[in-house]
Structure formats: C-alpha cells, structure tokens
Design a protein around this motif. Structure first.
Motif, mmCIF file in Angstrom:
data_model
loop_
_atom_site.group_PDB
_atom_site.id
_atom_site.type_symbol
_atom_site.label_atom_id
_atom_site.label_comp_id
_atom_site.label_asym_id
_atom_site.label_seq_id
_atom_site.Cartn_x
_atom_site.Cartn_y
_atom_site.Cartn_z
ATOM 1 N N VAL A 46 56.113 -7.860 51.367
ATOM 2 C CA VAL A 46 56.964 -6.701 51.622
ATOM 3 C C VAL A 46 57.282 -5.992 50.313
ATOM 4 N N ILE A 47 57.060 -4.671 50.278
ATOM 5 C CA ILE A 47 57.363 -3.879 49.081
ATOM 6 C C ILE A 47 58.278 -2.740 49.507
ATOM 7 N N PRO A 48 59.431 -2.519 48.896
ATOM 8 C CA PRO A 48 59.956 -3.349 47.808
ATOM 9 C C PRO A 48 60.333 -4.738 48.300
ATOM 10 N N GLY A 49 60.336 -5.673 47.351
ATOM 11 C CA GLY A 49 60.664 -7.052 47.682
ATOM 12 C C GLY A 49 60.848 -7.861 46.422
ATOM 13 N N PRO A 50 61.030 -9.159 46.559
ATOM 14 C CA PRO A 50 61.246 -10.008 45.381
ATOM 15 C C PRO A 50 59.938 -10.328 44.662
ATOM 16 N N CYS A 51 60.033 -10.541 43.364
ATOM 17 C CA CYS A 51 58.902 -11.063 42.590
ATOM 18 C C CYS A 51 58.973 -12.580 42.714
#
Length: 171
Positions: A46-51
């Motif tokens: 999922v973007i945006p999302g966590p790295c």
C-alpha cells in the motif's frame, strides 16, 4: 513547494497529508511514499504506507533504522547491497577466506591457509579413498576430507568443495 513538516524518520519522502485527511500532515510512519536508498527497507503493498525491513533485515531499537541481520556463520559478514536490480542483504565470505561452491549450490568460506594447503596437497587429496578420509561423512551425506594447513590447523571439508577449488570433476 517545500513542506513545512518533515517526513517520519523511516521515510525518505512522504505524502503531503495523512491518509484520508486534507489537513493532518503526512508525517507518520504510514505516510511514506519512498524509503531511504541507503537502508534495507521497502514499501509494502500500500502506497503511501510504512517502510518495512527487507528479508534478512530488522529494525534496531537504538536508531529505529533497518539493518541487515548479523551472519550466523563466523566466516561470513552481513553486507547491504542497494542494487540494482533490488535491495538485498548478502553474506559474502570475510577477508582471509575463499568461497567454494558444492554440487548442491551451497557454499562455504574456507580459510586461505587451508585453500593454500589444498593446492599444495592436491595430489595426495585426489588419491584419498573413502576409507582414509579421517572425517565422518557430513550431515548431508557428502564425504569430507581432512585438510591440514602449514600452521598445524586441520579441518574436515566436503569433498565437492575441495573439488571445486582444484577444478576437478567430483568422483
């Protein structure tokens, strides 16, 4: 235009606004649009999302950054490869050792003193039979040969690793 609020420390770039908001800043860990190039992390589905940390990497508490996990083998070292084609944690042999590959595509790091001994003792090693290997068969069923270096150190090394070093066909 420059943003007034910096991204979360796990992101290299982030969304202007938090997901589902037009007023909250996108400075949280789930607002990443890209991950730091010099860190073994990547965006999820999922973007945006966590790295998230890549395979064989973990986020360390002391700096909250992803780092390659330490090697479980004393003769290998963890190394982060930023690619291309993709980021990866690799485990090359440490300085002072040579990598040799077996028939099963596994590899081992052999100390250079033993590699030198293998080259010097090549004729005697090739002449050894199953009965005079001085080592048990390894856990994978491959015969091992005892190699003694000039400094008196000895080690049992799989025959296919030795054969690969001296460029002979395994028998």
């Amino acid at each position: 235009a420059m943003c007034d609020i910096p991204c979360h420390h796990t992101c290299s770039t982030c969304s202007q606004f938090a997901y589902g908001s037009s007023t909250e800043p996108g400075d949280g860990p789930n607002d990443c649009m890209a991950c730091p190039v010099a860190e073994p992390s990547m965006l999820g589905d999922v973007i945006p999302g966590p790295c998230i940390c890549i395979e064989h990497a973990s986020r360390r508490a002391f700096d909250q950054k992803c780092h390659c996990d330490a090697s479980t083998h004393a003769r290998r070292q963890a190394k982060f490869d930023k690619g291309p084609p993709h980021k990866a944690c690799r485990y090359p042999c440490r300085r002072g050792t040579t990598e040799s590959f077996g028939l099963d595509k596994t590899s081992v790091c052999i100390p250079n003193s033993l590699v030198k001994a293998i080259y010097i003792q090549e004729a005697e090693i090739k002449a050894k039979t199953e009965s005079d290997l001085n080592c048990d068969t390894g856990p994978d069923g491959v015969p091992e040969i005892e190699v003694m270096s000039g400094d008196g150190a000895s080690e049992c090394i799989r025959k296919d690793y030795i054969d690969a070093l001296i460029h002979t066909e395994p028998r």
